[in-house]
Design a protein around this motif. Structure first.
Motif, PDB file in Angstrom:
ATOM      1  N   GLN A  45      57.599  49.101  87.190  1.00  0.00           N
ATOM      2  CA  GLN A  45      58.543  50.158  86.827  1.00  0.00           C
ATOM      3  C   GLN A  45      58.450  51.375  87.749  1.00  0.00           C
ATOM      4  N   VAL A  72      62.202  46.483  91.105  1.00  0.00           N
ATOM      5  CA  VAL A  72      63.150  47.584  90.932  1.00  0.00           C
ATOM      6  C   VAL A  72      63.198  48.359  92.250  1.00  0.00           C
ATOM      7  N   HIS A 100      65.922  44.567  88.583  1.00  0.00           N
ATOM      8  CA  HIS A 100      66.871  45.627  88.270  1.00  0.00           C
ATOM      9  C   HIS A 100      67.430  46.065  89.620  1.00  0.00           C
TER      10      HIS A 100
END
Length: 304
Positions: A45, A72, A100
């Protein structure tokens, strides 16, 4: 209760939280196996390169049982290096890739094309899923067409997450606020595997939701202008067959030998499943009934 029987959860791994979320989620796989297949995706993250120490934690999380490698790139100092490392880990541990990706209002520096190229170069066709990709919705058709073809040819699945995408995108628009969704119909027509899913549930990024896939499918149908019976059947397919394909569930479907994961709906035809969000009367997991729901009957006084 809502008939969601498979979930890929992106479990944050970084020096801030260490491996504590992995340690918390892995026991849940066993505890709730009677109701749901919980697939753990190891997710950086906070980025990988901007947060030193993340890569060795990702490796350890994959050794612990992480079933997919998350990424990400827009939240790192070098998005392309981020993607290369994610694919390196995927090949090293033989895991799928779940990203993502390109979560912006404007196209800017799109990376989905590079993801498609990496999937082909690394032999990972059909093993990559990219969530959000909302910036594709800002492209002119002339720019979108060749990119959609690259995505299709690489077997990259696009996962639309309408509750989050609608809530977060277009926030700086003073008028004619954009929906901020990937161009679902265009991608489907181009042969891309497009799925729809819940993203966050009742957290700061999406303060709504209950993990009901039909509710999210209905939301997408509203926002993406899918209104005919055929349209609604396509959206239902995005939440079922297409989602299973994105997760590479080879044992999925109403065919002999497939896993007996079934949901019985209180409706008469498929389009109604999305259009009316009917009650899930019965949920069957691995051939056993896991949930039964009761339809409440409402009586009203007739006119005199």
């Amino acid at each position: 209760r809502h008939g969601t029987t498979v979930m890929r959860t992106h479990v944050e791994v970084d020096p801030i939280v260490g491996l504590r979320r992995m340690e918390a989620n892995l026991p849940l796989q066993r505890e709730y196996a009677w109701a749901i297949d919980l697939q753990v995706c190891v997710f950086p993250q906070e980025g990988i390169f901007k947060t030193p120490g993340t890569e060795p934690l990702m490796r350890e999380a994959l050794r612990m049982g992480g079933e997919a490698v998350g990424g990400v790139p827009y939240n790192d100092t070098d998005g392309r290096a981020h993607l290369r490392l994610v694919f390196d880990l995927a090949r090293e541990f033989d895991r799928d890739v779940a990203l993502h990706l390109d979560f912006f209002d404007e196209p800017g520096d799109l990376l989905v094309g590079e993801v498609a190229d990496l999937a082909i170069a690394r032999g990972w066709q059909g093993r990559v899923c990219a969530g959000h990709v909302s910036a594709l919705g800002a492209l002119e058709p002339s720019a979108l067409a060749p990119l959609a073809a690259r995505i299709r040819d690489a077997g990259v699945s696009i996962l639309v997450l309408p509750a989050t995408d609608l809530y977060l995108m277009g926030r700086n628009d003073a008028r004619n606020v954009r929906r901020g969704l990937a161009p679902v119909r265009y991608l489907l027509d181009a042969g891309v595997n497009v799925a729809v899913s819940t993203n966050n549930v009742q957290n700061p990024f999406t303060p709504f939701g209950d993990a009901d896939l039909l509710r999210v499918a209905n939301l997408l149908a509203n926002a993406a202008h899918f209104g005919t019976a055929d349209d609604l059947r396509r959206v239902l397919g995005m939440a079922t067959e297409n989602a299973a394909r994105a997760l590479r569930r080879a044992d999925y479907g109403l065919v002999e030998g497939a896993r007996a994961d079934l949901v019985l709906l209180d409706c008469t035809e498929p389009a109604e499943a999305v259009g009316a969000i009917p009650e899930r009367l019965c949920v069957i997991k691995n051939g056993a009934v896991s949930v039964t729901n009761r339809v409440e009957t409402t009586f009203t006084r007739g006119r005199s």
